[in-house]
Design an enzyme around this catalytic site. Structure first.
Site, PDB file in Angstrom:
ATOM      1  N   LYS A 128      31.336  71.385  46.779  1.00  0.00           N
ATOM      2  CA  LYS A 128      31.738  72.797  46.866  1.00  0.00           C
ATOM      3  C   LYS A 128      31.833  73.171  48.328  1.00  0.00           C
ATOM      4  O   LYS A 128      31.007  72.730  49.138  1.00  0.00           O
ATOM      5  CB  LYS A 128      30.704  73.692  46.168  1.00  0.00           C
ATOM      6  CG  LYS A 128      30.972  75.183  46.358  1.00  0.00           C
ATOM      7  CD  LYS A 128      30.146  76.043  45.430  1.00  0.00           C
ATOM      8  CE  LYS A 128      28.763  76.371  45.920  1.00  0.00           C
ATOM      9  NZ  LYS A 128      28.723  77.051  47.237  1.00  0.00           N
ATOM     10  N   ASP A 149      26.881  71.060  47.760  1.00  0.00           N
ATOM     11  CA  ASP A 149      27.483  71.973  48.745  1.00  0.00           C
ATOM     12  C   ASP A 149      27.775  71.227  50.041  1.00  0.00           C
ATOM     13  O   ASP A 149      26.954  70.426  50.497  1.00  0.00           O
ATOM     14  CB  ASP A 149      26.493  73.091  49.059  1.00  0.00           C
ATOM     15  CG  ASP A 149      27.015  74.456  48.687  1.00  0.00           C
ATOM     16  OD1 ASP A 149      28.246  74.616  48.574  1.00  0.00           O
ATOM     17  OD2 ASP A 149      26.178  75.352  48.505  1.00  0.00           O
ATOM     18  N   GLU A 197      32.884  76.617  51.083  1.00  0.00           N
ATOM     19  CA  GLU A 197      33.145  78.050  51.207  1.00  0.00           C
ATOM     20  C   GLU A 197      34.456  78.303  51.947  1.00  0.00           C
ATOM     21  O   GLU A 197      34.770  77.586  52.902  1.00  0.00           O
ATOM     22  CB  GLU A 197      31.995  78.720  51.986  1.00  0.00           C
ATOM     23  CG  GLU A 197      30.657  78.634  51.280  1.00  0.00           C
ATOM     24  CD  GLU A 197      29.542  79.352  52.041  1.00  0.00           C
ATOM     25  OE1 GLU A 197      29.838  80.048  53.051  1.00  0.00           O
ATOM     26  OE2 GLU A 197      28.387  79.215  51.619  1.00  0.00           O
ATOM     27  N   GLU A 225      31.031  85.079  44.690  1.00  0.00           N
ATOM     28  CA  GLU A 225      29.696  85.595  45.015  1.00  0.00           C
ATOM     29  C   GLU A 225      29.805  86.983  45.647  1.00  0.00           C
ATOM     30  O   GLU A 225      30.612  87.208  46.556  1.00  0.00           O
ATOM     31  CB  GLU A 225      28.988  84.638  45.997  1.00  0.00           C
ATOM     32  CG  GLU A 225      27.620  85.154  46.420  1.00  0.00           C
ATOM     33  CD  GLU A 225      26.764  84.140  47.175  1.00  0.00           C
ATOM     34  OE1 GLU A 225      27.212  82.993  47.346  1.00  0.00           O
ATOM     35  OE2 GLU A 225      25.651  84.511  47.588  1.00  0.00           O
ATOM     36  N   ASP A 247      23.556  74.814  49.315  1.00  0.00           N
ATOM     37  CA  ASP A 247      22.949  74.858  50.653  1.00  0.00           C
ATOM     38  C   ASP A 247      21.994  76.043  50.766  1.00  0.00           C
ATOM     39  O   ASP A 247      21.315  76.214  51.788  1.00  0.00           O
ATOM     40  CB  ASP A 247      24.007  74.856  51.762  1.00  0.00           C
ATOM     41  CG  ASP A 247      24.878  76.096  51.772  1.00  0.00           C
ATOM     42  OD1 ASP A 247      24.798  76.898  50.814  1.00  0.00           O
ATOM     43  OD2 ASP A 247      25.657  76.263  52.731  1.00  0.00           O
ATOM     44  N   SER A 248      21.873  76.840  49.690  1.00  0.00           N
ATOM     45  CA  SER A 248      20.798  77.840  49.612  1.00  0.00           C
ATOM     46  C   SER A 248      19.448  77.165  49.749  1.00  0.00           C
ATOM     47  O   SER A 248      18.444  77.843  49.989  1.00  0.00           O
ATOM     48  CB  SER A 248      20.870  78.606  48.284  1.00  0.00           C
ATOM     49  OG  SER A 248      20.898  77.709  47.188  1.00  0.00           O
TER      50      SER A 248
HETATM   51  O1  KIV Z   1      24.122  77.562  47.845  1.00  0.00           O
HETATM   52  C1  KIV Z   1      24.105  78.076  46.718  1.00  0.00           C
HETATM   53  O2  KIV Z   1      23.086  78.102  46.018  1.00  0.00           O
HETATM   54  C2  KIV Z   1      25.335  78.670  46.236  1.00  0.00           C
HETATM   55  C3  KIV Z   1      25.248  79.503  44.991  1.00  0.00           C
HETATM   56  C4  KIV Z   1      24.617  80.780  45.307  1.00  0.00           C
HETATM   57  C5  KIV Z   1      26.558  79.660  44.341  1.00  0.00           C
HETATM   58  O3  KIV Z   1      26.340  78.518  46.836  1.00  0.00           O
END
Ligand code: KIV
Length: 266
Positions: A114, A85, A116, A183, A46-47
């Site tokens: 993934k 994500d 958080e 992270e 989600d970056s």
């Molecule tokens: O969203 C993302 O790119 C991430 C990585 C930094 C692990 O969660």
């Protein structure tokens, strides 16, 4: 060589001498580059909200964004495991909603999701696993908690904060997560987690003792603005190259050097 494209294949590489490699990708071209480079895992992070969509944080990223970009990555048909994500609010409002959203990401082409958070996300992790969808955990500097953390700050400094991260990691791995992202934590904390849990850890700003490393694609290739965090190593300057290429083309157009007869249909 890339690991087989399953979460179980990644999980099985815990403790190998050679570190695992995960990189983000948000579209077909970056997925093709990551695939051809032979990474082990591709993460549709989600970056993308900050790196590609221009937001100041990841909180604006929606399920619709994640589905669109996961599908774009999947259409490049990378042989690697694609992890998507779960964006903010997609798994915070109850297990049933989290299951529905995780399923949407799998239908878009992800082989795992993934999310958080630590102990307070265990119920949701179990619910998604119950749908037979592999889950990767993410601890430490969790960008979706930016307001609670008071900024993008290193986490786990001090004994009790460090212990909490180790306990969360153990809880997530016991719940069934096949891997964990660590992270923005001190290297000592990442090392402690890595030696304690039976699943691979991927570090980003977490030192050299994790089972693998993950970085953002645009940071590696130099396409994410001037300032990069200290844990980034840049291997190219694509932003500079792109600017140079477009400005050369603009000069050619203005000087009537483009198009030539060979670039024209007759
Ligand atoms: O969203 C993302 O790119 C991430 C990585 C930094 C692990 O969660």
């Amino acid at each position: 060589m890339p690991t087989g494209n399953t979460a179980a294949g990644v999980r099985a590489r815990k403790g190998e001498a050679e570190p695992l490699v995960m990189v983000t990708a948000y579209d077909a071209p970056s997925a093709r580059a990551a695939a051809a480079a032979g990474v082990d895992v591709i993460l549709v992070g989600d970056s993308l909200g900050m790196v590609v969509l221009g937001y100041d944080d990841t909180l604006h990223v929606t399920m619709r964004d994640m589905v669109t970009h996961t599908a774009a990555v999947a259409r490049a048909r990378p042989p690697q495991l694609v992890v998507a994500d779960m964006p903010w609010t997609s798994f915070h409002l109850g297990a049933a909603g989290a299951q529905r959203n995780a399923a949407r990401l799998v239908r878009a082409g992800a082989g795992a999701v993934k999310l958080e958070g630590g102990a307070k996300r265990l119920e949701v992790v179990r619910a998604i696993l119950d749908l037979e969808i592999p889950v990767m955990g993410h601890l430490g500097l969790t960008p979706q908690s930016v307001h609670v953390m008071g900024g993008f700050r290193v986490q786990g400094r001090g004994t009790s904060a460090a212990r909490a991260i180790v306990e969360d990691a153990v809880a997530l791995s016991e719940a069934g997560c096949f891997a964990l992202v660590l992270e923005g934590v001190p290297a000592q904390v990442a090392k402690e987690v890595t030696t304690t849990v039976p699943v691979p850890t991927f570090g980003i700003g977490a030192g050299a003792d994790c089972d693998g490393q993950v970085l953002v694609f645009h940071d590696i290739v130099g396409w994410s603005g001037a300032q990069a965090p200290r844990f980034v190593r840049r291997y190219a300057d694509l932003e500079g190259l792109a600017t140079q290429a477009v400005s050369q083309w603009a000069s050619d157009v203005r000087a009537r050097r483009f198009p030539t007869p060979s670039e024209t249909y007759h």
